[in-house]
Design a protein around this motif. Sequence first.
Motif, short mmCIF file in Angstrom:
data_model
loop_
_atom_site.label_atom_id
_atom_site.label_comp_id
_atom_site.label_asym_id
_atom_site.label_seq_id
_atom_site.Cartn_x
_atom_site.Cartn_y
_atom_site.Cartn_z
N PHE A 8 0.84 -1.19 0.00
CA PHE A 8 0.00 0.00 0.00
C PHE A 8 0.87 1.25 0.00
O PHE A 8 1.97 1.25 0.58
N LYS A 11 -0.23 7.52 3.30
CA LYS A 11 -0.76 8.88 3.14
C LYS A 11 0.09 9.95 3.80
O LYS A 11 0.20 11.06 3.28
N ASP A 134 -3.73 3.96 -0.92
CA ASP A 134 -4.16 3.08 -2.02
C ASP A 134 -3.33 1.81 -2.07
O ASP A 134 -2.10 1.84 -1.86
N GLU A 135 -3.98 0.71 -2.41
CA GLU A 135 -3.27 -0.57 -2.56
C GLU A 135 -2.54 -0.59 -3.89
O GLU A 135 -3.09 -0.20 -4.92
#
Length: 155
Positions: A8, A11, A134-135
């Motif tokens: 991932f 953030k 996000d993956e």
Amino acid sequence: MIEIERKFLVKDDSFKAAAFAQNRIAQGYLSSVPERTVRVRIKSNKGYLTIKGVSNDAGMSRFEWEKEIPFDEAKKLLLLCEKGVIDKTRFEIKRGNHVFEVDEFYGENEGLIVAEIELESETETFEKPNWLGDEVTGDTRYYNACLSNNPYKNW
């Protein structure tokens, strides 16, 4: 042994406060072809030699073999590696029954932060922290072997 992991983007750097360990890592590739990557790694004052096979279609599972090698030998092997030695700090964060390994990259991959979690099966559930983005599992651009050849700064 089969390694099952998911990757991932991260953030923000709020994960650092939860880290129970962090280690600087230098790693290079004697072979970066997807069918058989051969990696040399120095983590703290230990050396490792790792061989990985090609990933399955989902990008989650692949063969992995790793052995600790003498530190001095790892330093010498790094000199034989393909160009693009990876420099990063790995943070380890416990979340539920799992440990996330979060890599903050430097040099030509500066600005990239990727989290990995190893699982027992491809369908295993896990607790997702707020800083997880996000993956990117299966996106080969985020494989360290690819980052050594095509660094993040070039994207």
